[in-house]
Design an enzyme around this catalytic site. Structure first.
Site, PDB file in Angstrom:
ATOM      1  N   ALA A 208       0.817  -1.179  -0.044  1.00 51.32           N
ATOM      2  CA  ALA A 208       0.030  -0.069   0.024  1.00 51.32           C
ATOM      3  C   ALA A 208       0.660   1.070  -0.028  1.00 51.32           C
ATOM      4  O   ALA A 208       0.306   2.274  -0.486  1.00 51.32           O
ATOM      5  CB  ALA A 208      -0.964   0.021   1.282  1.00 51.32           C
TER       6      ALA A 208
ATOM      7  N   GLN B 166      -6.721  -0.698   4.951  1.00 52.93           N
ATOM      8  CA  GLN B 166      -7.178  -1.262   6.381  1.00 52.93           C
ATOM      9  C   GLN B 166      -8.797  -1.643   6.054  1.00 52.93           C
ATOM     10  O   GLN B 166      -9.528  -1.996   7.223  1.00 52.93           O
ATOM     11  CB  GLN B 166      -7.237  -0.332   7.401  1.00 52.93           C
ATOM     12  CG  GLN B 166      -5.802   0.062   7.958  1.00 52.93           C
ATOM     13  CD  GLN B 166      -5.096  -0.834   8.814  1.00 52.93           C
ATOM     14  OE1 GLN B 166      -5.738  -1.918   9.107  1.00 52.93           O
ATOM     15  NE2 GLN B 166      -3.974  -0.869   9.117  1.00 52.93           N
TER      16      GLN B 166
ATOM     17  N   CYS C 262       4.398   2.060  11.532  1.00 49.64           N
ATOM     18  CA  CYS C 262       5.303   2.657  10.969  1.00 49.64           C
ATOM     19  C   CYS C 262       5.891   3.699  11.599  1.00 49.64           C
ATOM     20  O   CYS C 262       6.977   4.230  11.564  1.00 49.64           O
ATOM     21  CB  CYS C 262       4.679   3.441   9.378  1.00 49.64           C
ATOM     22  SG  CYS C 262       4.412   2.084   8.321  1.00 49.64           S
TER      23      CYS C 262
ATOM     24  N   SER D 217      -3.306  -3.600   0.328  1.00 43.47           N
ATOM     25  CA  SER D 217      -2.121  -4.454   1.014  1.00 43.47           C
ATOM     26  C   SER D 217      -2.334  -5.732   1.197  1.00 43.47           C
ATOM     27  O   SER D 217      -3.605  -5.920   1.872  1.00 43.47           O
ATOM     28  CB  SER D 217      -1.627  -3.545   2.343  1.00 43.47           C
ATOM     29  OG  SER D 217      -0.797  -4.504   2.798  1.00 43.47           O
TER      30      SER D 217
END
Length: 404
Positions: A75, A183, A328, A203
């Site tokens: 993503a 998500q 992250c 993702s």
């Protein structure tokens, strides 16, 4: 050392066994290890068929044409390709972009890079529940606005944005609309044939597929043009060069196919577990749920335990794997920028824990988490002079602290 209970499904998910078994078939000499671009022999043909099937599986979950699916490494790359790709291709039309302050870093940092290139970016504030006020978005739109980028589901607080209304507003003003759906895929129903969305990022590892694999939906009708960010052999219709990782792609396709078949039943189970977790905490003093509880994915509970440092609590409950922020950025001890954007003060933002549950979470694990967290919060508060002051009726926000 005992293995902690995993409750961090928004950071990553384990690869589903069914997905792993499919992937293995495309790795070794006894399987289908060919390069899908090798169109002159059997090995390439077989790999190409596998890639086509996976492209169809991804498209099926989101109600899109398989020709609109572009493979990427995840993503983060999809977000970069979408935002930079549109900005660079349409820069003569305008240089203004709109996004939300609570977006993932891969969107925010991409926008900041474009600012260094001469683009102008407006960063909108969300409402206190994490959702976007459409009037704020409407007021920010200009003649030279070329792109709006708003995530479908927030990675920290799990709120679901109204991308249907946002997309309609964008298209009424001839503005491209990009959605980060890392998500939301497999958790929220998505029908791109009905939505006014031009680009959407995905993702694999958020949906029980492999890490290092993603996709970008690029609308064909009406056609959206993007400038490639990676150059080479002209793969993916020139939008993303590089030899396709067949085993990764097959894994993503299988993960999306499983999600399409099982999403409704799985969401019901996960919502029941999430609600059980919430009930276990909600009667505690000074507990705040962050983000809207109605427009929210089933597996997310982001909750602040006031007068407790989130980092201290995470260390105290190390039998449970949870997060205090985006995967992250959670190495930083700065308070969550997402929670700060909602209006939380530093103390409340610092005291937040994100519980995210998924396919393999059990009722027993939920009950264990409730008991452990309650005990550790009570213990940490007993050690806190601020908690004592609060219990004595002191308004801590009005206390003037002297420096030493």
């Amino acid at each position: 050392m005992s293995i902690p209970t995993y409750m961090d499904y928004s950071a990553t998910t384990p690869v589903d066994e069914r997905v792993a078994q499919k992937m293995i078939q495309f790795l070794t000499k006894d399987g289908n290890f060919g390069n899908s671009a090798s169109n002159s022999h059997y090995y390439g043909w077989q790999a190409d068929e596998a890639v086509k099937k996976a492209r169809q599986q991804v498209a099926n979950l989101i109600d899109a044409d398989p020709k609109e699916i572009v493979w990427t490494s995840g993503a983060t790359e999809s977000n970069n390709l979408a935002i930079k790709g549109v900005a660079h291709f349409y820069h003569k039309k305008g240089k203004h972009i709109i996004t939300l302050k609570t977006e993932h870093k891969s969107v925010l940092d991409t926008c900041r890079q474009l600012e260094r290139e001469g683009f102008e970016v407006t960063y909108l504030d969300p409402m206190s529940n994490g959702l976007l006020d459409l009037n704020i978005l409407r007021d920010a739109m200009r003649e030279d606005t070329i792109l709006v980028s708003i995530m479908h589901v927030n990675n920290e607080i799990g709120v679901i944005q109204d991308i249907e209304s946002i997309g309609n507003l964008c298209h009424q003003n001839n503005i491209f609309f990009h959605v980060d759906a890392a998500q939301s895929a497999g958790k929220v129903a998505i029908s791109l044939s009905e939505l006014s969305v031009d680009l959407m990022s995905f993702s694999a590892h958020k949906i029980y597929g492999p890490k290092g694999m993603g996709a970008l939906y690029v609308r064909r009708k009406p056609r959206v043009r993007i400038e490639a960010q990676m150059h080479g052999g002209g793969h993916e219709r020139g939008m993303r060069s590089g030899t396709l990782a067949t085993h990764q792609i097959v894994g993503m396709g299988e993960a999306f196919a499983i999600a399409q078949a099982e999403m409704r039943e799985e969401n019901t189970k996960i919502r029941q577990l999430r609600d059980r977790l919430l009930v276990g905490f909600i009667d505690m003093e000074e507990v705040v749920v962050n983000g809207d509880m109605e427009s929210r994915i089933p597996g997310n509970l982001n909750i602040s335990f006031n007068y407790v440092e989130g980092e201290s609590l995470m260390m105290a409950i190390n039998d449970i794997a949870v997060s205090s922020g985006s995967a992250c950025t959670s190495l930083s001890l700065e308070p969550s920028y997402v929670l700060r954007a909602l209006g939380l003060n530093d103390e409340l933002a610092h005291s937040s824990i994100r519980f995210t549950i998924g396919r393999y979470t059990t009722e027993a694990q939920i009950d264990k988490a409730i008991d452990l967290v309650r005990a550790k919060v009570d213990k940490l508060r007993d050690l806190s002079p601020l908690w004592d002051m609060f219990k004595d009726g002191v308004d801590i926000s009005k206390v003037e602290w002297s420096a030493h």
